[in-house]
Design a protein around this motif. Structure first.
Motif, short mmCIF file in Angstrom:
data_model
loop_
_atom_site.label_atom_id
_atom_site.label_comp_id
_atom_site.label_asym_id
_atom_site.label_seq_id
_atom_site.Cartn_x
_atom_site.Cartn_y
_atom_site.Cartn_z
N SER A 185 0.83 -1.20 0.00
CA SER A 185 0.00 0.00 0.00
C SER A 185 0.87 1.26 0.00
O SER A 185 0.42 2.32 -0.38
N ASN A 186 2.07 1.18 0.41
CA ASN A 186 2.94 2.35 0.32
C ASN A 186 3.91 2.17 -0.84
O ASN A 186 4.89 1.43 -0.76
N LEU A 187 3.60 2.84 -1.95
CA LEU A 187 4.34 2.61 -3.19
C LEU A 187 5.83 2.86 -3.07
O LEU A 187 6.64 2.13 -3.62
N VAL A 188 6.16 3.92 -2.34
CA VAL A 188 7.57 4.28 -2.28
C VAL A 188 8.37 3.17 -1.61
O VAL A 188 9.48 2.84 -1.98
N LYS A 189 7.73 2.58 -0.63
CA LYS A 189 8.39 1.44 0.04
C LYS A 189 8.47 0.26 -0.92
O LYS A 189 9.45 -0.48 -0.94
N PHE A 190 7.44 0.12 -1.71
CA PHE A 190 7.43 -0.97 -2.69
C PHE A 190 8.63 -0.85 -3.65
O PHE A 190 9.34 -1.81 -3.91
N TYR A 191 8.83 0.38 -4.16
CA TYR A 191 9.96 0.60 -5.05
C TYR A 191 11.27 0.23 -4.36
O TYR A 191 12.14 -0.44 -4.90
N HIS A 192 11.40 0.75 -3.15
CA HIS A 192 12.65 0.59 -2.42
C HIS A 192 12.93 -0.87 -2.13
O HIS A 192 14.03 -1.37 -2.32
N LYS A 193 11.89 -1.54 -1.69
CA LYS A 193 12.02 -2.94 -1.30
C LYS A 193 12.37 -3.82 -2.51
O LYS A 193 13.11 -4.79 -2.40
N ASN A 194 11.81 -3.47 -3.64
CA ASN A 194 12.01 -4.30 -4.82
C ASN A 194 13.11 -3.79 -5.74
O ASN A 194 13.14 -4.13 -6.92
N SER A 195 13.98 -2.97 -5.22
CA SER A 195 15.06 -2.48 -6.06
C SER A 195 16.39 -3.07 -5.61
O SER A 195 16.51 -3.55 -4.49
N GLU A 196 17.31 -3.02 -6.51
CA GLU A 196 18.59 -3.65 -6.26
C GLU A 196 19.65 -2.69 -6.79
O GLU A 196 19.57 -2.26 -7.95
N ILE A 197 20.63 -2.31 -5.97
CA ILE A 197 21.65 -1.36 -6.42
C ILE A 197 22.72 -2.09 -7.22
O ILE A 197 23.32 -3.05 -6.73
N LYS A 198 22.91 -1.64 -8.47
CA LYS A 198 23.98 -2.21 -9.29
C LYS A 198 24.70 -1.05 -9.97
O LYS A 198 24.39 -0.71 -11.12
N ASN A 199 25.64 -0.45 -9.25
CA ASN A 199 26.39 0.66 -9.86
C ASN A 199 27.21 0.14 -11.03
O ASN A 199 27.63 -1.01 -11.05
#
Lengths: 270, 181, 413
Positions: A185-199
């Motif tokens: 329900s909190n989209l911003v958290k959704f993005y954060h949780k489902n993201s992966e840092i690959k510099n």
């Protein structure tokens, strides 16, 4: 928007650039108090023309720092992004990708992930860092709005780059689409949780796909002559010694910053 | 007022001829002149023309309606614009390039081998200037002095001498032709 | 302020209208031109690109017309005089941004070398059919200034004037020329720089904290500042108050939008330039603009020779329209004859102002050429003889139309 605005403000501070020299053409309506807080000059342009409006600002006064902030980068004016990248126009393009048009009741945009649109847009979204990089942008990055520190660093770094930089920010949209496809329900958290840092990931591999993690990071950082560099090189070749290079002069309130290189009269017409 | 049509094919300097004659008339003869060139489909495919109106007062209508002089440097140019020439008009042709019909009305025809002359002078490219010299001598619309002043700046500087010679050649030939007639 | 000698190619030239306009742009102190090539205006942009480095000015070929005009508006806010150059289809693409520029009260100049329309039309030949578009092309209420030159010399002179008007009234100024004038080569005299008067940007000089970007001074026009100079600008295409902040209620809108229109309407007398000849006791008056006004003189002279009392009113400024002038002349004259290269645009404005007091005869032309002066003469003769008042507009049938539609003329290439 507010985490992004904060990151923007901090990024400007960290970069050492004076907020007064920053111009923000944008097709997203900013609140006046936000612009006041940032201390920048803000131009709410017509849809899709923030980048080219910014091109005019930049070329007329190359001393300015021009940061087009755009929502739907790749529809109206998508071609401007392609050409500004090709020219390596000195702009920092910030694409705030909330995947939906907030103001008009949640219509999806072409870079919408299929996750968010059940009925209208089911196509593959644009991979903006890859597009920018392949057209000639010198700096590409993507962060979510919750990657605050990384985002601040990227903005600070990109503000001092000579050429076109693009930072895509995955931002919280309205809660309109929450509940769809079991999205948190909190989209911003959704993005954060489902993201992966690959510099330094090859931008070809950072497309946003359903059922896959969103790849974020600073992807590319390179050098290329800017539009003005190429312009000056070409005209020196054609005209020779008589040519006065076009370039920035320092800005000041009295208007001496009227940016036409060594133009001695231009700034005094007030 | 005089209406002049220059016609030929691309690369012959047809537009340039219009510019030089127009410039001579308006800047050095203190008359008024308006030059228009053909654009678009009719300017492609080799055919090329320019029109020049020279007048003692401001040129109001900028195009040729009935030409007083037709300068034809190609057969196609002649075919296309012959009917536009006034019955009292003057027709100037490159005799090696244009075969003309028997003249209508009181049309006077003057011919000159411009391309041959230009080749003798060293460069075929100045054939239009030979024609301009010829045009000056035969028609008297633009003065000799004005034309000589209009050439520098209108032709490449390093080829100015050659162009001046080409102009003189055409002019001399024209003077003789006029005497004979 | 005088022109900068470095920007002025003083001397006597034999050049076409497009080139003259390009020289005029530089002389006017313009430092930024963005454009996208389109026949028949390209030579003007090319000319400016060639001479721009002389004046330390920038020409950029953008990716399209929407980009060009947006960049021009941006450049103007950065503090430089800026312009774009285009023709028919490109002009249409620019319409949204023209309204935006008017809303932001941006000084900029647009040169439209009109070609035959509609759509792609006849790219290499002339037309005057964008006149209404220049006034009404973008959505919403706004006012612009449009001027219509008739020769290469005027394209030079009026390009400078256009920049001056743009700075004075903070609005888009259109130079509505056409292919015939743009591609016509004539003598152009460029005076020394000290004889060219330029209008500088009217800049605000007070304390930054007190600056209001849309607060007008005495003559309805707000002062400007340069972007990036510390004024914390908020500039928006929304209807805005004096601070530039968006407003939505109708009272606010009526106040702020009213001024956008009034700044031109109430300054009309200062803006409008007309060339008037023998209109006082004329029985027929020819109203024309641009190339048509030049061709019309032949018809007028012929009518005068035949003893018709004929007047000539040339609209150098087409927008704002000189309503009062036409209303005034309609009281004394019998008829107006309006030749224009379209099927009736400005003729309807003349008719609106006549209000039935005088007949209005339109001499139309489809474009791709200019009027046959005899048509204008014939229309004058008709207008002079006609005794009764004719309601609406009389569309005069030209020789070409008679030939094509009645004379069994066979169209062939």
């Amino acid at each position: 928007m507010s985490p992004i605005i904060n990151a923007f403000a901090q990024g400007i501070k960290k970069s050492g650039v004076k907020p007064a020299e920053v111009c923000v053409p944008s097709d997203i309506p900013f609140e006046p108090n936000v612009v006041k807080q940032l201390g920048v000059d803000y131009f709410h342009t017509i849809r899709g023309r923030a980048i080219v409006f910014g091109t005019g600002l930049k070329l007329a006064n190359p001393a300015l720092k021009v940061v087009p902030v755009v929502g739907d980068l790749m529809t109206l004016g998508g071609n401007h992004f392609v050409h500004a990248s090709r020219r390596n126009m000195e702009l920092l393009v910030i694409c705030v990708n909330s995947f939906i048009y907030k103001k008009i009741g949640g219509k999806s945009v072409p870079s919408t992930s299929p996750v968010f649109s059940l009925y209208s847009t089911f196509e593959e979204p644009f991979n903006i860092p890859h597009l920018g990089n392949s057209c000639g942008a010198i700096y590409t990055a993507r962060w979510t709005a919750l990657h605050t520190d990384e985002l601040v660093n990227s903005i600070a770094e990109a503000l001092n780059k000579r050429g076109l930089s693009v930072i895509e920010i995955l931002a919280p949209g309205p809660d309109y689409y929450t509940g769809i496809n079991n999205i948190d329900s909190n989209l911003v958290k959704f993005y954060h949780k489902n993201s992966e840092i690959k510099n330094n990931e090859d931008p070809r591999n950072v497309g946003i796909m359903p059922d896959e993690n969103i790849v974020v990071g600073k992807f590319t950082d390179k050098e290329r002559p800017t539009f003005i560099d190429v312009y000056n090189a070409q005209l020196s070749k054609v005209i020779g010694d008589k040519f006065t290079p076009y370039g920035p002069v320092p800005t000041s309130r009295t208007g001496a910053g009227l940016g036409t290189g060594k133009n001695e009269s231009g700034g005094k017409d007030g | 007022m005089a209406e002049i049509r220059f016609a030929g094919y691309g690369g012959q300097g047809i537009i340039k001829s219009g510019i030089i004659a127009g410039k001579a008339a308006s800047i050095y003869d203190n008359k008024f002149s308006t030059m228009s060139q053909s654009f678009g489909p009719e300017a492609r495919g080799g055919a090329c023309s320019s029109q020049l109106v020279v007048s003692e007062s401001k040129v109001l209508y900028p195009y040729v309606t009935k030409s007083d002089v037709l300068v034809a440097m190609s057969q196609e140019g002649y075919n296309k614009f012959e009917s536009e020439l006034s019955e009292e008009g003057i027709l100037l042709i490159d005799e090696d390039l244009v075969k003309h019909k028997p003249p209508r009305g009181k049309i006077k025809i003057y011919s000159i081998p411009t391309t041959r002359f230009a080749e003798q002078l060293g460069r075929k490219i100045v054939s239009n200037v030979v024609m301009l010299g010829f045009f000056t001598a035969v028609t008297n619309i633009v003065s000799y002095e004005a034309m000589k002043k209009a050439l520098p700046g209108s032709v490449p500087e390093k080829a100015l001498d050659l162009n001046m010679k080409a102009f003189e050649k055409g002019y001399e030939y024209g003077k003789q032709k006029v005497k004979i007639k | 302020m005088k022109a900068n000698p470095r920007d002025v190619l003083t001397g006597v030239h034999y050049i076409d209208g497009d080139v003259a306009a390009g020289y005029g742009v530089l002389a006017a102190g313009c430092k930024f031109v963005a454009g996208y090539p389109i026949t028949p205006s390209t030579e003007a942009a090319e000319t400016f690109a060639r001479v721009a480095p002389k004046g330390n000015a920038m020409f950029i070929q953008m990716e399209d017309e929407l980009a060009s005009i947006s960049a021009v508006i941006g450049a103007s806010f950065a503090g430089v005089k800026s312009m774009t150059i285009t023709s028919g289809p490109g002009y249409t693409l620019m319409m949204e941004a023209i309204g935006f520029g008017a809303m932001l009260e941006t000084p900029f100049v647009l040169l439209n070398i009109q070609r035959g329309g509609p759509s792609t039309g006849v790219p290499t030949k002339t037309g005057q059919a964008d006149m209404m578009q220049s006034r009404w092309g973008s959505h919403g209420d706004y006012e612009i200034i449009a001027i219509s030159p008739d020769s290469p010399q005027e394209l030079f002179d009026y390009t400078i004037k256009a920049f001056n008007l743009a700075e004075m009234y903070r609005c888009p100024v259109m130079i509505m020329s056409d292919e015939c004038v743009g591609h016509m080569t004539e003598k152009v005299v460029i005076p020394p720089a000290e004889e060219i008067e330029l209008e500088p940007r009217r800049l605000y000089n007070g304390p930054p904290g007190e600056y209001l970007p849309f607060k007008p001074d005495g003559d309805f026009i707000p002062k400007m500042v340069k972007a990036g100079a510390g004024y914390n600008l908020y500039i928006s295409g929304h209807v805005h108050d004096e601070r530039g902040y968006p407003v939505t209620n109708e009272e606010f809108k009526s106040v702020y939008l009213r001024r956008l229109v009034d700044k031109i309407r109430r300054n009309k007398d200062k803006i409008i330039e007309l060339k008037e000849e023998n209109t006082d006791d004329a029985e027929v008056i020819v109203v024309s603009y641009g190339i048509s006004s030049r061709v019309a003189v032949r018809g007028i002279e012929k009518a005068r020779e035949k003893g018709i009392k004929i007047g000539n009113l040339r609209l150098v400024t087409v927008w704002p329209f000189p309503d009062e002038k036409i209303i005034d002349l309609a009281k004394t004259t019998k008829a107006f004859v309006v030749p224009e290269i379209n099927y009736g645009q400005i003729a309807f404005e003349v008719e609106r102002c006549c209000h039935g007091r005088a007949n209005v005869v339109l001499v139309p032309h489809s474009g791709a050429g200019v009027h046959n002066p005899d048509d204008i003469y014939d229309a004058i003769v008709f207008a002079a003889k006609e005794k009764k008042k004719i309601e609406g507009i009389v569309e005069y049938k030209t020789k070409l139309e008679k030939l094509v539609f009645e004379g069994g003329f066979k169209l062939k290439e």
